[in-house]
Motif scaffolding. Sequence first.
Motif, PDB file in Angstrom:
ATOM      1  N   SER A  70     -10.103  -4.910  10.130  1.00 46.66           N
ATOM      2  CA  SER A  70      -9.154  -3.921  10.650  1.00 46.66           C
ATOM      3  C   SER A  70      -8.066  -3.599   9.629  1.00 46.66           C
ATOM      4  O   SER A  70      -7.487  -2.500   9.657  1.00 46.66           O
ATOM      5  N   ASP A  71      -7.771  -4.522   8.704  1.00 51.95           N
ATOM      6  CA  ASP A  71      -6.855  -4.193   7.603  1.00 51.95           C
ATOM      7  C   ASP A  71      -7.444  -3.072   6.757  1.00 51.95           C
ATOM      8  O   ASP A  71      -6.739  -2.140   6.350  1.00 51.95           O
ATOM      9  N   ILE A  72      -8.754  -3.172   6.486  1.00 50.43           N
ATOM     10  CA  ILE A  72      -9.432  -2.151   5.694  1.00 50.43           C
ATOM     11  C   ILE A  72      -9.403  -0.809   6.426  1.00 50.43           C
ATOM     12  O   ILE A  72      -9.104   0.239   5.836  1.00 50.43           O
ATOM     13  N   THR A  73      -9.705  -0.841   7.714  1.00 51.75           N
ATOM     14  CA  THR A  73      -9.735   0.394   8.507  1.00 51.75           C
ATOM     15  C   THR A  73      -8.382   1.086   8.488  1.00 51.75           C
ATOM     16  O   THR A  73      -8.286   2.305   8.289  1.00 51.75           O
ATOM     17  N   ALA A  74      -7.306   0.317   8.688  1.00 53.14           N
ATOM     18  CA  ALA A  74      -5.957   0.903   8.693  1.00 53.14           C
ATOM     19  C   ALA A  74      -5.559   1.379   7.301  1.00 53.14           C
ATOM     20  O   ALA A  74      -4.902   2.422   7.154  1.00 53.14           O
ATOM     21  N   TRP A  75      -5.950   0.656   6.274  1.00 53.86           N
ATOM     22  CA  TRP A  75      -5.636   1.025   4.890  1.00 53.86           C
ATOM     23  C   TRP A  75      -6.280   2.359   4.519  1.00 53.86           C
ATOM     24  O   TRP A  75      -5.688   3.163   3.774  1.00 53.86           O
ATOM     25  N   PHE A 123       0.140  -4.630   4.633  1.00 53.59           N
ATOM     26  CA  PHE A 123      -0.890  -4.980   5.606  1.00 53.59           C
ATOM     27  C   PHE A 123      -0.997  -6.502   5.742  1.00 53.59           C
ATOM     28  O   PHE A 123      -0.218  -7.255   5.182  1.00 53.59           O
ATOM     29  N   GLY A 124      -2.012  -6.931   6.494  1.00 53.37           N
ATOM     30  CA  GLY A 124      -2.265  -8.348   6.711  1.00 53.37           C
ATOM     31  C   GLY A 124      -1.745  -8.825   8.054  1.00 53.37           C
ATOM     32  O   GLY A 124      -0.612  -8.518   8.430  1.00 53.37           O
ATOM     33  N   HIS A 125      -2.587  -9.541   8.796  1.00 54.73           N
ATOM     34  CA  HIS A 125      -2.156 -10.046  10.096  1.00 54.73           C
ATOM     35  C   HIS A 125      -2.789 -11.380  10.456  1.00 54.73           C
ATOM     36  O   HIS A 125      -2.383 -12.016  11.424  1.00 54.73           O
ATOM     37  N   GLU A 126      -3.776 -11.829   9.701  1.00 54.27           N
ATOM     38  CA  GLU A 126      -4.490 -13.068  10.001  1.00 54.27           C
ATOM     39  C   GLU A 126      -3.958 -14.133   9.049  1.00 54.27           C
ATOM     40  O   GLU A 126      -4.428 -14.259   7.924  1.00 54.27           O
ATOM     41  N   ALA A 127      -2.971 -14.929   9.497  1.00 49.38           N
ATOM     42  CA  ALA A 127      -2.251 -15.758   8.541  1.00 49.38           C
ATOM     43  C   ALA A 127      -1.730 -17.047   9.143  1.00 49.38           C
ATOM     44  O   ALA A 127      -1.568 -17.193  10.356  1.00 49.38           O
ATOM     45  N   SER A 128      -1.429 -17.977   8.244  1.00 49.55           N
ATOM     46  CA  SER A 128      -0.774 -19.235   8.594  1.00 49.55           C
ATOM     47  C   SER A 128       0.412 -19.417   7.656  1.00 49.55           C
ATOM     48  O   SER A 128       0.424 -18.907   6.530  1.00 49.55           O
ATOM     49  N   GLY A 129       1.410 -20.123   8.118  1.00 43.63           N
ATOM     50  CA  GLY A 129       2.579 -20.318   7.275  1.00 43.63           C
ATOM     51  C   GLY A 129       3.524 -21.363   7.833  1.00 43.63           C
ATOM     52  O   GLY A 129       3.191 -22.097   8.777  1.00 43.63           O
ATOM     53  N   ILE A 130       4.704 -21.412   7.251  1.00 47.20           N
ATOM     54  CA  ILE A 130       5.723 -22.400   7.599  1.00 47.20           C
ATOM     55  C   ILE A 130       7.032 -21.663   7.870  1.00 47.20           C
ATOM     56  O   ILE A 130       7.444 -20.791   7.088  1.00 47.20           O
ATOM     57  N   VAL A 131       7.661 -21.998   8.975  1.00 54.87           N
ATOM     58  CA  VAL A 131       8.914 -21.341   9.348  1.00 54.87           C
ATOM     59  C   VAL A 131       9.987 -21.682   8.314  1.00 54.87           C
ATOM     60  O   VAL A 131      10.262 -22.843   8.030  1.00 54.87           O
ATOM     61  N   ALA A 135       0.859  -1.183   0.000  1.00 56.39           N
ATOM     62  CA  ALA A 135       0.000   0.000   0.000  1.00 56.39           C
ATOM     63  C   ALA A 135       0.892   1.227   0.000  1.00 56.39           C
ATOM     64  O   ALA A 135       1.670   1.435   0.930  1.00 56.39           O
ATOM     65  N   TRP A 136       0.799   2.052  -1.026  1.00 54.78           N
ATOM     66  CA  TRP A 136       1.654   3.237  -1.151  1.00 54.78           C
ATOM     67  C   TRP A 136       1.006   4.478  -0.557  1.00 54.78           C
ATOM     68  O   TRP A 136       1.703   5.455  -0.235  1.00 54.78           O
ATOM     69  N   ALA A 137      -0.314   4.464  -0.405  1.00 52.32           N
ATOM     70  CA  ALA A 137      -1.013   5.621   0.169  1.00 52.32           C
ATOM     71  C   ALA A 137      -2.374   5.163   0.665  1.00 52.32           C
ATOM     72  O   ALA A 137      -2.895   4.125   0.239  1.00 52.32           O
ATOM     73  N   ALA A 138      -2.959   5.931   1.550  1.00 51.77           N
ATOM     74  CA  ALA A 138      -4.240   5.571   2.158  1.00 51.77           C
ATOM     75  C   ALA A 138      -5.332   5.425   1.106  1.00 51.77           C
ATOM     76  O   ALA A 138      -5.553   6.323   0.300  1.00 51.77           O
ATOM     77  N   GLY A 139      -5.998   4.268   1.107  1.00 51.88           N
ATOM     78  CA  GLY A 139      -7.133   4.042   0.228  1.00 51.88           C
ATOM     79  C   GLY A 139      -6.797   3.735  -1.205  1.00 51.88           C
ATOM     80  O   GLY A 139      -7.705   3.453  -1.999  1.00 51.88           O
TER      81      GLY A 139
END
Length: 383
Positions: free
Chosen positions: A58-63, A74-82, A24-28
């Motif tokens: 909340s990603d949308i709100t912050a964006w 952005f993004g905080h709700e995630a799964s992954g592999i170390v 995201a380079w700028a709001a919205g």
Amino acid sequence: MSLPSSSSSKQAGAGVITCKAAVAWAAGEALVIEEVQVSPPQPMEIRIKVVCTSLCRSDITAWLSQAPMFPRIFGHEASGIVESVGQGVTEFEEGDHVLTLFTGECKRCRHCTSGKSNICQVLGLERQGLMHSDHKTRFSIKGKSVYHYCAVSSFSEYTVVHSGCAVKISSSAPLEKICLLSCGVAAGLGAAWKVANVSEGSTVVIFGLGTVGLSVVQGAKLRGASQIIGVDTNPEKNEKAKAFGVTDLLNPNDYNEPIAQVIKRMTDGGADFAFECIGDTGMITTALQSCCDGWGLTVTLGVPKVKPEITAHYGLLLTGRTLTGSLLGGWKPKSDLPSLVNMYLNQEIKIDEYITHNMAFEDINEAFELMREGKCLRCVIHM
């Protein structure tokens, strides 16, 4: 599951990784898929190959916020592999399956050891867009720093987090489903179970029937609530709400009187529990008014888009009502979330039903539009 391949210009574990991220380079403004450089993990950090990430309100709100922290991932709700671990990390190793945590748990501070709080004094909400340890970023584009979000930044093929901001989970849990437990579903279930402690036979009203609100519904139903009232202005959510356990649906637009008065009539003077899941501070007063005198409890979970201040007549509290907040449902993230994963694997809680869309990483802007327009619950983005 084997470690997924990446578009990195260097092999995993060999220093800086170049990969794709939605920046995201700028709001919205629409996110741009860019090639970013991801630094190796520093002491007490891990680098994660993000497998799936879901879009949270909340990603949308912050964006949309004008806060001067751009460019940002952005993004905080995630799964992954170390993918790799930094110096001093002993609880993770390469190949571990993990959930990311937007609020961490150090297990040593006053709050972590109290048994009364999940607001870690060391790894709590990170608002500066930088790493907890050295207040620097691990992302860059051609030498220009890129800010983090909520200590996670999962809209990137690789990300770096503090080891206290991830939790190891069973490798048998499907990463494309379980990612929802790193925020929304866990937040709603915990609000019902840990924060409110909803009791059998009680009356419950939920304002806002998105993923968080419907997770409160699920939690209340599993606790044996006798009446679960869902309040929302979007009739397209009705069918889903009933499937999760809502017994009565109310649309404020259908009434010529305050919705709190309608609820008080339906519940013989007010609900035992009310949950504000919209992010509207004005609705908190309505939720308080919808509770009964003496013991009515209102829990607020939403992140306000505007007007963060709360105003309410003192009489609502003088007559015995209580207002409290809830962050991640009161769960201590590293200590408690694995048990929720196991509950899902044992088919004791629902997660799949919240996923309305599965989307490719390249279509992330479409996911943003679906959520802005209220046409989805959770869009799971496959990296």
